[in-house]
Design a protein around this motif. Structure first.
Motif, PDB file in Angstrom:
ATOM      1  N   ALA A 103       0.838  -1.208   0.000  1.00 38.92           N
ATOM      2  CA  ALA A 103       0.000   0.000   0.000  1.00 38.92           C
ATOM      3  C   ALA A 103       0.865   1.248   0.000  1.00 38.92           C
ATOM      4  CB  ALA A 103      -0.938  -0.005   1.207  1.00 38.92           C
ATOM      5  N   PHE A 104       1.954   1.238   0.771  1.00 42.89           N
ATOM      6  CA  PHE A 104       2.843   2.398   0.807  1.00 42.89           C
ATOM      7  C   PHE A 104       3.397   2.706  -0.578  1.00 42.89           C
ATOM      8  CE2 PHE A 104       7.076   4.215   0.988  1.00 42.89           C
ATOM      9  CZ  PHE A 104       6.850   5.355   1.732  1.00 42.89           C
ATOM     10  N   TRP A 105       3.936   1.678  -1.262  1.00 42.72           N
ATOM     11  CA  TRP A 105       4.549   1.934  -2.566  1.00 42.72           C
ATOM     12  C   TRP A 105       3.504   2.235  -3.632  1.00 42.72           C
ATOM     13  CZ3 TRP A 105       8.950   3.811  -2.231  1.00 42.72           C
ATOM     14  CH2 TRP A 105       9.916   3.314  -1.361  1.00 42.72           C
ATOM     15  N   CYS A 106       2.313   1.677  -3.509  1.00 41.53           N
ATOM     16  CA  CYS A 106       1.252   2.011  -4.466  1.00 41.53           C
ATOM     17  C   CYS A 106       0.800   3.458  -4.295  1.00 41.53           C
ATOM     18  CB  CYS A 106       0.062   1.067  -4.313  1.00 41.53           C
ATOM     19  SG  CYS A 106       0.351  -0.572  -4.989  1.00 41.53           S
ATOM     20  N   VAL A 107       0.801   3.950  -3.077  1.00 38.59           N
ATOM     21  CA  VAL A 107       0.431   5.344  -2.830  1.00 38.59           C
ATOM     22  C   VAL A 107       1.563   6.274  -3.268  1.00 38.59           C
ATOM     23  CG1 VAL A 107       0.011   7.038  -0.996  1.00 38.59           C
ATOM     24  CG2 VAL A 107      -1.226   4.881  -0.998  1.00 38.59           C
ATOM     25  N   ARG A 108       2.794   5.936  -2.924  1.00 32.58           N
ATOM     26  CA  ARG A 108       3.933   6.804  -3.198  1.00 32.58           C
ATOM     27  C   ARG A 108       4.452   6.706  -4.627  1.00 32.58           C
ATOM     28  NH1 ARG A 108       5.579  11.046  -0.099  1.00 32.58           N
ATOM     29  NH2 ARG A 108       4.766  10.699   1.966  1.00 32.58           N
ATOM     30  N   GLN A 109       4.437   5.521  -5.205  1.00 32.21           N
ATOM     31  CA  GLN A 109       5.003   5.290  -6.542  1.00 32.21           C
ATOM     32  C   GLN A 109       4.027   4.474  -7.391  1.00 32.21           C
ATOM     33  OE1 GLN A 109       7.846   6.618  -7.644  1.00 32.21           O
ATOM     34  NE2 GLN A 109       8.254   7.556  -5.659  1.00 32.21           N
ATOM     35  N   PRO A 110       2.877   5.035  -7.740  1.00 34.35           N
ATOM     36  CA  PRO A 110       1.870   4.251  -8.462  1.00 34.35           C
ATOM     37  C   PRO A 110       2.302   3.810  -9.854  1.00 34.35           C
ATOM     38  CG  PRO A 110       1.177   6.543  -8.261  1.00 34.35           C
ATOM     39  CD  PRO A 110       2.422   6.388  -7.454  1.00 34.35           C
ATOM     40  N   ARG A 111       3.301   4.463 -10.421  1.00 36.31           N
ATOM     41  CA  ARG A 111       3.766   4.047 -11.750  1.00 36.31           C
ATOM     42  C   ARG A 111       4.769   2.904 -11.680  1.00 36.31           C
ATOM     43  NH1 ARG A 111       4.432   9.789 -14.858  1.00 36.31           N
ATOM     44  NH2 ARG A 111       2.211  10.254 -14.917  1.00 36.31           N
ATOM     45  N   LEU A 112       5.387   2.700 -10.537  1.00 35.27           N
ATOM     46  CA  LEU A 112       6.380   1.636 -10.404  1.00 35.27           C
ATOM     47  C   LEU A 112       5.805   0.358  -9.794  1.00 35.27           C
ATOM     48  CD1 LEU A 112       9.503   3.632  -9.156  1.00 35.27           C
ATOM     49  CD2 LEU A 112       9.053   2.744 -11.435  1.00 35.27           C
ATOM     50  N   VAL A 113       4.892   0.519  -8.855  1.00 32.84           N
ATOM     51  CA  VAL A 113       4.301  -0.639  -8.170  1.00 32.84           C
ATOM     52  C   VAL A 113       2.812  -0.628  -8.460  1.00 32.84           C
ATOM     53  CG1 VAL A 113       3.959  -1.769  -5.951  1.00 32.84           C
ATOM     54  CG2 VAL A 113       6.051  -0.495  -6.377  1.00 32.84           C
ATOM     55  N   GLY A 114       2.310  -1.703  -9.027  1.00 25.55           N
ATOM     56  CA  GLY A 114       0.906  -1.729  -9.406  1.00 25.55           C
ATOM     57  C   GLY A 114       0.266  -3.081  -9.213  1.00 25.55           C
ATOM     58  N   LEU A 115      -0.725  -3.336 -10.041  1.00 27.58           N
ATOM     59  CA  LEU A 115      -1.519  -4.554  -9.914  1.00 27.58           C
ATOM     60  C   LEU A 115      -0.701  -5.814 -10.177  1.00 27.58           C
ATOM     61  CD1 LEU A 115      -4.794  -3.362 -11.647  1.00 27.58           C
ATOM     62  CD2 LEU A 115      -4.335  -3.584  -9.218  1.00 27.58           C
ATOM     63  N   GLY A 116       0.211  -5.763 -11.130  1.00 30.45           N
ATOM     64  CA  GLY A 116       1.034  -6.935 -11.435  1.00 30.45           C
ATOM     65  C   GLY A 116       1.908  -7.329 -10.262  1.00 30.45           C
ATOM     66  N   ALA A 117       2.543  -6.339  -9.644  1.00 32.24           N
ATOM     67  CA  ALA A 117       3.374  -6.610  -8.466  1.00 32.24           C
ATOM     68  C   ALA A 117       2.508  -7.138  -7.325  1.00 32.24           C
ATOM     69  CB  ALA A 117       4.101  -5.347  -8.033  1.00 32.24           C
ATOM     70  N   ALA A 118       1.323  -6.572  -7.157  1.00 33.28           N
ATOM     71  CA  ALA A 118       0.420  -7.024  -6.096  1.00 33.28           C
ATOM     72  C   ALA A 118      -0.001  -8.469  -6.320  1.00 33.28           C
ATOM     73  CB  ALA A 118      -0.805  -6.122  -6.023  1.00 33.28           C
ATOM     74  N   TRP A 119      -0.332  -8.802  -7.559  1.00 31.51           N
ATOM     75  CA  TRP A 119      -0.751 -10.162  -7.890  1.00 31.51           C
ATOM     76  C   TRP A 119       0.381 -11.151  -7.609  1.00 31.51           C
ATOM     77  CZ3 TRP A 119      -5.290 -12.338  -8.782  1.00 31.51           C
ATOM     78  CH2 TRP A 119      -5.321 -13.617  -9.338  1.00 31.51           C
ATOM     79  N   CYS A 120       1.593 -10.829  -8.061  1.00 36.46           N
ATOM     80  CA  CYS A 120       2.746 -11.714  -7.850  1.00 36.46           C
ATOM     81  C   CYS A 120       3.059 -11.875  -6.363  1.00 36.46           C
ATOM     82  CB  CYS A 120       3.969 -11.192  -8.588  1.00 36.46           C
ATOM     83  SG  CYS A 120       3.825 -11.298 -10.370  1.00 36.46           S
ATOM     84  N   LEU A 121       3.023 -10.779  -5.610  1.00 38.83           N
ATOM     85  CA  LEU A 121       3.262 -10.867  -4.168  1.00 38.83           C
ATOM     86  C   LEU A 121       2.177 -11.695  -3.480  1.00 38.83           C
ATOM     87  CD1 LEU A 121       4.397  -7.234  -3.399  1.00 38.83           C
ATOM     88  CD2 LEU A 121       5.736  -9.303  -3.038  1.00 38.83           C
TER      89      LEU A 121
END
Length: 175
Positions: free
Chosen positions: A51-69
């Motif tokens: 959530a922190f990185w999605c809020v701070r860096q939405p272009r770098l961390v997104g749905l794909g990273a969330a799905w993989c994690l």
């Protein structure tokens, strides 16, 4: 008292390194894999850092990273495959969608927004488990996300440290 006197100046942050994001998410994943005594009372560190990185860096961390994690979390915990992937993807989507709004608030206000996001993600995970035949885990289900939201201010300060300008940099120098 004027507006400029009441508000603290904000630091100009350096661009985030991809390695900082990867290391913080890997550390959160390892902390989640620790053998906790009562898992219901432990914050979901992956969800919090995600959530922190999605809020701070939405272009770098997104749905794909969330799905993989989420898939890594499911495999590592030995639970229903896709349960965390769905919850983390929804969390990432909402965090990215609300990122500009969340950043307008001070850290405690951000923590309240994040609490709602984490509670929703936890509820989605619980609904998936219930649909698969598990029993309702009880209202202690809300303790972990609320504790995670309480960790938002110190976590934010910690994860922003690598982006802070060095103290010896002059105000007149270019970044």
């Amino acid at each position: 008292m004027q507006l400029s006197e009441r508000r603290a100046p904000q630091d100009i942050l350096l661009p985030v390194r991809t390695s900082t994001i990867v290391v913080s998410l890997a550390a959160a994943l390892l902390i989640n894999f620790l053998p906790w005594k009562n898992v219901a009372l432990v914050p979901d560190f992956v969800a919090l850092v995600l959530a922190f990185w999605c809020v701070r860096q939405p272009r770098l961390v997104g749905l794909g990273a969330a799905w993989c994690l989420g898939l890594l979390t499911d495999v590592g915990n030995g639970v229903l495959l896709g349960q965390h992937a769905l919850a983390y993807s929804l969390l990432a989507f909402l965090a990215i969608t609300l990122s500009r709004r969340i950043l307008w608030f001070p850290l405690w206000g951000q923590a309240l927004h994040v609490a709602a996001l984490l509670l929703l993600a936890q509820a989605v995970g619980a609904l998936v488990r219930i649909a698969a035949g598990a029993e309702f885990p009880g209202w202690t289900l809300a303790v972990g996300p609320l504790l995670a939201a309480a960790l938002w201010p110190p976590l934010s300060l910690l994860l922003l440290l690598p982006q802070k300008r060095p103290p010896e940099a002059s105000e007149t120098e270019a970044i």
